[in-house]
Design a protein around this motif. Structure first.
Motif, mmCIF file in Angstrom:
data_model
loop_
_atom_site.group_PDB
_atom_site.id
_atom_site.type_symbol
_atom_site.label_atom_id
_atom_site.label_comp_id
_atom_site.label_asym_id
_atom_site.label_seq_id
_atom_site.Cartn_x
_atom_site.Cartn_y
_atom_site.Cartn_z
ATOM 1 N N ASP A 255 -9.849 6.682 -4.159
ATOM 2 C CA ASP A 255 -9.856 8.116 -3.831
ATOM 3 C C ASP A 255 -9.754 8.388 -2.329
ATOM 4 O OD1 ASP A 255 -9.951 8.960 -6.445
ATOM 5 O OD2 ASP A 255 -12.147 8.973 -6.526
ATOM 6 N N THR A 256 -10.038 7.393 -1.519
ATOM 7 C CA THR A 256 -10.024 7.577 -0.059
ATOM 8 C C THR A 256 -8.639 8.026 0.420
ATOM 9 O OG1 THR A 256 -11.612 5.776 0.050
ATOM 10 C CG2 THR A 256 -10.571 6.407 2.123
ATOM 11 N N PHE A 257 -8.611 9.036 1.283
ATOM 12 C CA PHE A 257 -7.345 9.447 1.900
ATOM 13 C C PHE A 257 -6.918 8.382 2.912
ATOM 14 C CE2 PHE A 257 -8.928 14.082 1.385
ATOM 15 C CZ PHE A 257 -8.363 14.173 0.129
ATOM 16 N N TRP A 258 -5.614 8.183 3.070
ATOM 17 C CA TRP A 258 -5.154 7.124 3.984
ATOM 18 C C TRP A 258 -5.744 7.250 5.394
ATOM 19 C CZ3 TRP A 258 -3.881 2.354 4.136
ATOM 20 C CH2 TRP A 258 -3.327 1.817 5.302
ATOM 21 N N ILE B 241 0.832 -1.216 0.000
ATOM 22 C CA ILE B 241 0.000 0.000 0.000
ATOM 23 C C ILE B 241 0.864 1.263 0.000
ATOM 24 C CG2 ILE B 241 -1.897 1.270 1.097
ATOM 25 C CD1 ILE B 241 -2.813 -1.233 2.480
ATOM 26 N N ILE B 242 0.568 2.171 -0.928
ATOM 27 C CA ILE B 242 1.134 3.523 -0.894
ATOM 28 C C ILE B 242 0.128 4.370 -0.118
ATOM 29 C CG2 ILE B 242 1.922 5.514 -2.251
ATOM 30 C CD1 ILE B 242 2.503 3.552 -4.589
ATOM 31 N N MET B 243 0.511 4.730 1.114
ATOM 32 C CA MET B 243 -0.420 5.383 2.054
ATOM 33 C C MET B 243 -0.432 6.889 1.799
ATOM 34 S SD MET B 243 0.705 3.318 5.512
ATOM 35 C CE MET B 243 2.403 3.864 5.499
ATOM 36 N N ASP B 244 -1.132 7.303 0.778
ATOM 37 C CA ASP B 244 -1.084 8.703 0.356
ATOM 38 C C ASP B 244 -2.307 9.471 0.875
ATOM 39 O OD1 ASP B 244 -0.044 10.869 -0.937
ATOM 40 O OD2 ASP B 244 -0.518 10.187 -2.964
ATOM 41 N N GLY B 245 -2.153 10.807 1.009
ATOM 42 C CA GLY B 245 -3.290 11.667 1.322
ATOM 43 C C GLY B 245 -3.368 12.130 2.761
ATOM 44 N N ASN B 246 -2.306 11.889 3.527
ATOM 45 C CA ASN B 246 -2.331 12.316 4.938
ATOM 46 C C ASN B 246 -2.359 13.838 5.059
ATOM 47 O OD1 ASN B 246 -1.907 9.576 6.206
ATOM 48 N ND2 ASN B 246 -0.170 9.703 4.815
ATOM 49 N N GLY B 247 -1.508 14.501 4.272
ATOM 50 C CA GLY B 247 -1.445 15.965 4.294
ATOM 51 C C GLY B 247 -2.763 16.590 3.843
ATOM 52 N N GLY C 238 -6.254 8.963 -4.657
ATOM 53 C CA GLY C 238 -6.547 9.394 -6.034
ATOM 54 C C GLY C 238 -5.379 9.511 -6.993
ATOM 55 N N GLU C 239 -4.140 9.504 -6.491
ATOM 56 C CA GLU C 239 -2.999 9.597 -7.420
ATOM 57 C C GLU C 239 -2.804 8.247 -8.094
ATOM 58 O OE1 GLU C 239 -1.807 12.525 -7.862
ATOM 59 O OE2 GLU C 239 -2.634 13.440 -6.052
ATOM 60 N N THR D 77 2.945 -4.834 2.966
ATOM 61 C CA THR D 77 4.054 -3.893 2.792
ATOM 62 C C THR D 77 3.492 -2.480 2.739
ATOM 63 O OG1 THR D 77 5.438 -5.483 1.608
ATOM 64 C CG2 THR D 77 5.928 -3.169 1.243
ATOM 65 N N LEU D 78 4.003 -1.598 3.602
ATOM 66 C CA LEU D 78 3.490 -0.227 3.666
ATOM 67 C C LEU D 78 4.612 0.761 3.350
ATOM 68 C CD1 LEU D 78 1.394 -0.489 6.971
ATOM 69 C CD2 LEU D 78 0.575 -0.734 4.616
ATOM 70 N N TYR D 79 4.332 1.677 2.406
ATOM 71 C CA TYR D 79 5.316 2.694 2.036
ATOM 72 C C TYR D 79 5.226 3.830 3.056
ATOM 73 C CZ TYR D 79 8.399 4.682 -1.626
ATOM 74 O OH TYR D 79 9.471 5.143 -2.351
#
Ligand code: V07
Length: 266
Positions: free
Chosen positions: A228-231, A30-36, A207-208, A73-75
């Motif tokens: 699209d869900t933020f992490w 998982i690419i855990m994107d969208g925290n910011g 979403g990226e 596996t978490l990025y």
């Protein structure tokens, strides 16, 4: 009338019941994107998103382990992330420390083993210590592997593998003829995960739709799911849903699919 909690529980149950437990992906990355962005939407500092993101790591780890995933596996931090503001980098480097204190006892209860791949040397001492403690204290757990990519970049990983193979050829440990895909895979950082080196499913939140230098060799045959869900909003029901999406895809590896959906050739 449903309360929010009841509604959430029932959504979680219905997504879970749609999962075919006989065809669970063994390795999910998982690419855990969208925290910011999650934080900015709430007029909170970016680091509040990372903090919430860490809570989600815990929930998703438990959910994944319960349904029989072998490797998650978490990025967590890419080699590019050093370019972020110093405050943010400092906060991020503290998360493994916080994670260790809060979650390692829980991981042991769930029989989860921590593994880390990436360049550890460049991390602050306290971060290295927390990471090493997490690895050490969970080393006897033989359930799911929780594999953090920390200060990780895939091209660097590939170059390091090439250099190590070159050295082994020079020292007569390996012959040029022996270099093939299986040998190469052993020299990558995922070599420690054998037989689950390659993710069956790669999920990127927020979403990226890019790979961003993550597991370039290992995702050759992975199913890619972009959500699209933020992490920090990602719940077990999102994970179950994404697994259902994975299960609904044809995984053919260029071979012929049989009636049961099994692959005849890789
Ligand atoms: C980090 C929380 C998750 C969202 C994405 C970025 C922020 C857990 C760890 C971690 C890493 C190694 C380890 C124990 C915990 C972590 C960083 C950032 C740098 F052994 N979450 N998390 N590390 N975030």
């Amino acid at each position: 009338m449903f309360s929010n909690k009841k509604k959430k529980d029932s959504q979680e149950r219905s997504e879970k019941s749609a999962v075919d437990l006989q065809r669970i992906p063994e390795h999910i990355a998982i690419i855990m994107d969208g925290n910011g962005r999650w934080a900015q939407q709430r007029h909170l500092p970016r680091v509040a998103g990372h903090k919430q993101g860490m809570e989600v790591v815990e929930t998703i780890t438990k959910a994944a382990s319960k349904i029989g995933i072998k490797v998650l596996t978490l990025y967590a931090f890419s080699t590019e992330n050093w370019k972020r503001p110093l405050d943010e980098v400092n906060f991020l480097m503290d998360l493994p420390v916080k994670f260790f204190d809060r979650f390692v006892p829980e991981l042991i209860k769930h029989n989860v083993r921590v593994n880390v791949m990436g360049d550890e040397e460049q991390l602050p001492k306290k971060t290295q210590e927390a990471v090493n403690n997490a690895i050490e204290q969970t080393k006897d757990c033989d359930g799911m592997i929780l594999n953090f990519a920390l200060n990780y970049g895939s091209r660097t990983e590939i170059i390091a593998a090439v250099k190590n193979i070159a050295t082994d050829v020079k020292n007569d440990k390996v012959t040029t003829e022996q270099i093939d895909e299986d040998l190469f895979a052993k020299y990558l950082l995922t070599g420690q995960l054998t037989p689950y080196n390659d993710p069956d499913l790669l999920i990127r939140t927020s979403g990226e739709q890019r790979i961003s230098n993550f597991l370039l060799w290992q995702i050759a045959y992975s199913e890619l799911v972009f959500t699209d869900t933020f992490w920090p909003d990602y719940l077990p029901e999102n994970l179950y849903h994404d697994i259902v999406v994975f299960q609904q895809r044809d995984r053919r590896f260029g071979g012929i699919k049989t009636q049961k959906g099994e692959n005849e050739s890789k």
